[in-house]
Design a protein around this motif. Structure first.
Motif, PDB file in Angstrom:
ATOM      1  N   MET A   1       0.840  -1.175   0.000  1.00 34.18           N
ATOM      2  CA  MET A   1       0.000   0.000   0.000  1.00 34.18           C
ATOM      3  C   MET A   1       0.884   1.237   0.000  1.00 34.18           C
ATOM      4  O   MET A   1       1.829   1.335   0.768  1.00 34.18           O
ATOM      5  N   ASP A   2       0.594   2.162  -0.877  1.00 33.43           N
ATOM      6  CA  ASP A   2       1.275   3.446  -0.910  1.00 33.43           C
ATOM      7  C   ASP A   2       0.292   4.532  -0.497  1.00 33.43           C
ATOM      8  O   ASP A   2      -0.856   4.543  -0.950  1.00 33.43           O
ATOM      9  N   ALA A   3       0.740   5.425   0.363  1.00 36.64           N
ATOM     10  CA  ALA A   3      -0.030   6.605   0.740  1.00 36.64           C
ATOM     11  C   ALA A   3       0.788   7.809   0.322  1.00 36.64           C
ATOM     12  O   ALA A   3       1.843   8.076   0.889  1.00 36.64           O
ATOM     13  N   GLN A  49      -4.829   0.547  10.870  1.00 38.50           N
ATOM     14  CA  GLN A  49      -4.621  -0.566   9.967  1.00 38.50           C
ATOM     15  C   GLN A  49      -3.978  -1.651  10.818  1.00 38.50           C
ATOM     16  O   GLN A  49      -2.827  -1.517  11.238  1.00 38.50           O
ATOM     17  N   PHE A  52      -0.607  -3.675   9.626  1.00 39.26           N
ATOM     18  CA  PHE A  52       0.603  -2.863   9.653  1.00 39.26           C
ATOM     19  C   PHE A  52       0.849  -2.258  11.024  1.00 39.26           C
ATOM     20  O   PHE A  52       1.933  -1.766  11.298  1.00 39.26           O
ATOM     21  N   PHE A  73       4.013   2.753  11.016  1.00 39.53           N
ATOM     22  CA  PHE A  73       3.648   1.362  11.293  1.00 39.53           C
ATOM     23  C   PHE A  73       4.613   0.774  12.303  1.00 39.53           C
ATOM     24  O   PHE A  73       5.785   1.133  12.361  1.00 39.53           O
ATOM     25  N   ALA A  78       5.669  -4.524   7.237  1.00 35.84           N
ATOM     26  CA  ALA A  78       4.490  -3.949   6.577  1.00 35.84           C
ATOM     27  C   ALA A  78       4.816  -3.568   5.138  1.00 35.84           C
ATOM     28  O   ALA A  78       5.858  -2.981   4.855  1.00 35.84           O
ATOM     29  N   ASP A  79       3.895  -3.917   4.252  1.00 34.66           N
ATOM     30  CA  ASP A  79       4.024  -3.548   2.848  1.00 34.66           C
ATOM     31  C   ASP A  79       3.327  -2.199   2.659  1.00 34.66           C
ATOM     32  O   ASP A  79       2.240  -2.116   2.091  1.00 34.66           O
ATOM     33  N   VAL A  80       3.947  -1.153   3.187  1.00 28.35           N
ATOM     34  CA  VAL A  80       3.358   0.182   3.128  1.00 28.35           C
ATOM     35  C   VAL A  80       4.468   1.204   2.933  1.00 28.35           C
ATOM     36  O   VAL A  80       5.561   1.054   3.482  1.00 28.35           O
ATOM     37  N   ARG A  81       4.166   2.205   2.108  1.00 25.20           N
ATOM     38  CA  ARG A  81       5.091   3.324   1.919  1.00 25.20           C
ATOM     39  C   ARG A  81       4.284   4.613   2.035  1.00 25.20           C
ATOM     40  O   ARG A  81       3.208   4.729   1.454  1.00 25.20           O
ATOM     41  N   ASP A  88      10.248   7.840   0.506  1.00 23.70           N
ATOM     42  CA  ASP A  88       9.562   7.082   1.545  1.00 23.70           C
ATOM     43  C   ASP A  88       9.890   7.678   2.914  1.00 23.70           C
ATOM     44  O   ASP A  88      10.981   7.500   3.444  1.00 23.70           O
TER      45      ASP A  88
END
Length: 153
Positions: A1-3, A49, A52, A73, A78-81, A88
């Motif tokens: 997930m990218d924010a 979330q 994360f 997170f 976590a697969d998040v950026r 990042d």
């Protein structure tokens, strides 16, 4: 997930000026967060979330979204950026991020409280957590763990 942080606009699906109802709809739609707390006429909505272990706080002024806080997170896998100008924010060491943002022409104001402000972007970056995040040899956090994106600072 990218924010993606979009200064003067918002973060991810959350846009400054959107109503509480629109923010709730964004959460109920494609947003992978759940509402943790919210008043009937909220000054803020706290989102979480669970996979994360990441939190987002939506701040409202007079019923319109005026700020988004992102708390890093706690699940390091976590697969998040969280991206600002393609960088990042939570995975790039804060010293490197600071330098890269400066190289891209952004003014950064430091203070002794641990908050770094990008005034023209209306973004605040900080190391403010008591959680166990990666640290350097001296025990200082490697990366920022908090971002505030606002319509006014």
């Amino acid at each position: 997930m990218d924010a993606e942080i979009r200064p003067h606009v918002g973060v991810g699906p959350f846009r400054f000026g959107m109503s509480v109802e629109e923010a709730r709809a964004a959460v109920a739609g494609r947003c992978p967060f759940r509402t943790v707390s919210c008043d009937e006429e909220p000054g803020q909505i706290v989102l979480r979330q669970d996979d994360f272990e990441m939190d987002v706080v939506l701040g409202f002024t007079k019923g319109a979204l005026s700020g988004v806080e992102l708390v890093r997170f706690r699940n390091e896998d976590a697969d998040v950026r969280v991206l600002l100008d393609g960088l990042d924010v939570f995975r790039t060491p804060s010293e490197d991020l600071f330098q890269q943002l400066a190289e891209r022409g952004h003014t950064i104001e430091e203070n002794d409280l641990g908050f770094d402000v990008l005034p023209e972007l209306k973004v605040i970056l900080a190391n403010r957590s008591s959680h166990e995040y990666p640290v350097d040899e001296e025990g200082d956090p490697l990366s920022y763990d908090y971002v505030l994106v606002a319509d006014q600072i």
